[in-house]
Enzyme design. Sequence first.
Site, mmCIF file in Angstrom:
data_model
loop_
_atom_site.group_PDB
_atom_site.id
_atom_site.type_symbol
_atom_site.label_atom_id
_atom_site.label_comp_id
_atom_site.label_asym_id
_atom_site.label_seq_id
_atom_site.Cartn_x
_atom_site.Cartn_y
_atom_site.Cartn_z
ATOM 1 N N SER A 118 -43.677 -66.281 117.817
ATOM 2 C CA SER A 118 -44.108 -67.466 118.553
ATOM 3 C C SER A 118 -45.552 -67.233 118.983
ATOM 4 O O SER A 118 -45.981 -66.078 119.038
ATOM 5 C CB SER A 118 -43.206 -67.697 119.769
ATOM 6 N N GLU B 89 -43.396 -69.454 113.423
ATOM 7 C CA GLU B 89 -43.994 -69.445 114.767
ATOM 8 C C GLU B 89 -43.256 -70.521 115.548
ATOM 9 O O GLU B 89 -43.489 -71.724 115.358
ATOM 10 C CB GLU B 89 -45.497 -69.742 114.722
ATOM 11 N N ALA C 25 -43.440 -57.928 121.051
ATOM 12 C CA ALA C 25 -42.563 -57.795 122.211
ATOM 13 C C ALA C 25 -42.538 -59.022 123.113
ATOM 14 O O ALA C 25 -41.496 -59.408 123.623
ATOM 15 C CB ALA C 25 -43.010 -56.565 123.007
ATOM 16 N N ARG C 26 -43.700 -59.635 123.305
ATOM 17 C CA ARG C 26 -43.784 -60.692 124.326
ATOM 18 C C ARG C 26 -43.285 -62.039 123.845
ATOM 19 O O ARG C 26 -43.205 -62.985 124.628
ATOM 20 C CB ARG C 26 -45.229 -60.838 124.757
#
Length: 428
Positions: free
Chosen positions: A309, A386, A182-183
């Site tokens: 990420s 990422e 989510a973040r």
Amino acid sequence: MKAWAVLLLCAAVYAKHEQYAGWKSYYIGPKSQEQLQSIGSLIQKFELDVLSHANIEREGVFLVKPEFQNGLTNALEEQGIAYRIHSADVKASLDLDDIAIESRRRENLARKGKESPYDNYPNLDVINSYLADVARQYPDRATLVSGGNTFEGRPINYLKISTTNFEDESKPVIFIDAGIHAREWISPPTVTWAIHKLLENVTEPDLLERFDWILLPVVNPDGYEFTFTTTRFWRKTRSTDQSPISNSCPGVDGNRNYDFFWNTVGTSNDPCSDIFAGSRPFSEIETRVVQGILQENLHRLALYLTMHSYGSLILYPWGHDGSLSNNAFALHVVGVAMADAIAAHALPFFPRYVVGNAVLAIGYAASGAAEDYAHLIGVPLSYTYELPGLAGGLNGFHLDPIYIEQVCRETWEGIVVGARRAGDLFVP
Ligand code: 0X9
Ligand code: ZN
């Protein structure tokens, strides 16, 4: 902006992120395999939240609660592990992020009359409206699908883009998802940008002619929404049906929930952990939706990318033990081609991508991840990206919103090359 509006905005912004008051974040740079290993135990001991993973060549970024900061820095000094402050005041940095995001939102509204799904950190409504808008505008090419409803009842939306209504079985399919964690806010815009490049601003028409596309910008809408309303660093889903204590500790790590050596390494049985694998493989609707897309299109899926990420890494299987698949050569060559294309369009001060096996390049093993599952069932080219995304300066915590579109543009260059290579190598 008028003075009273600035005051109101600041008052609203500073009331948020209270839960991060006193938190700090640190860069930690291990110089040897032993140091990297001891970071693993420091993560446990001091409940570090890993935002970007360290390896021997590259510092990681770790969030640290106030009560563990002295213990951590003492332990690092004792062991001679290099560290430096990333943010001395996480709450203040997040407040600054909010101001930057809000002012960009206003700028976009003033300039374009609407919020941008890729020129800022867009909330879930902005992304869903964008998907609905383009599906309406391009009915001959784009179909909006809701794969299912989340635990909290939100639709998991994706677009199917095709010039032949997905009926030409000779076309390879490319599937890109984002936002399972989510973040990791930089990831959904890279998918909405890809949609923009396939429908609204087509500069690579061959990609539309040759391939069918499935683009899913937010795999985990409940978690994503929660990061906007309540807890900025929420990672998991929001389900509360996975254990008797899930009500006080909701959610499952979606990228530990796939049926690939499920819950064997780099996972937790503790529902309060950020890497909780769930009660069983595919316990979460979010991972079942991705599984359904993979299975349904398996016979012609050439390339699967799952956007995360941070770290500027392109990772490929196997991520549970660091061994290589039979297709490792192609995975590596196409991975490097994507990274080169990105590098050719990146800003000079962005870190260069590193391409490699997931365990070796990121420095830890984890089972139950999406890219491994996709490869296991037969997707020949399957990668975790990422993306870049942490600010290195003294201002906001995350990459300034002025750079989001830059990340989208360079990532698109990687996608273009990945798609073309995949199309040359894998003909259904
Ligand atoms: O740990 C993860 O799920 C990914 N990193 S993140 O910081 N975005 O959480 C990396 C997944 C790597 N892939 C495999 N282990 N297969
Ligand atoms: Zn992630």
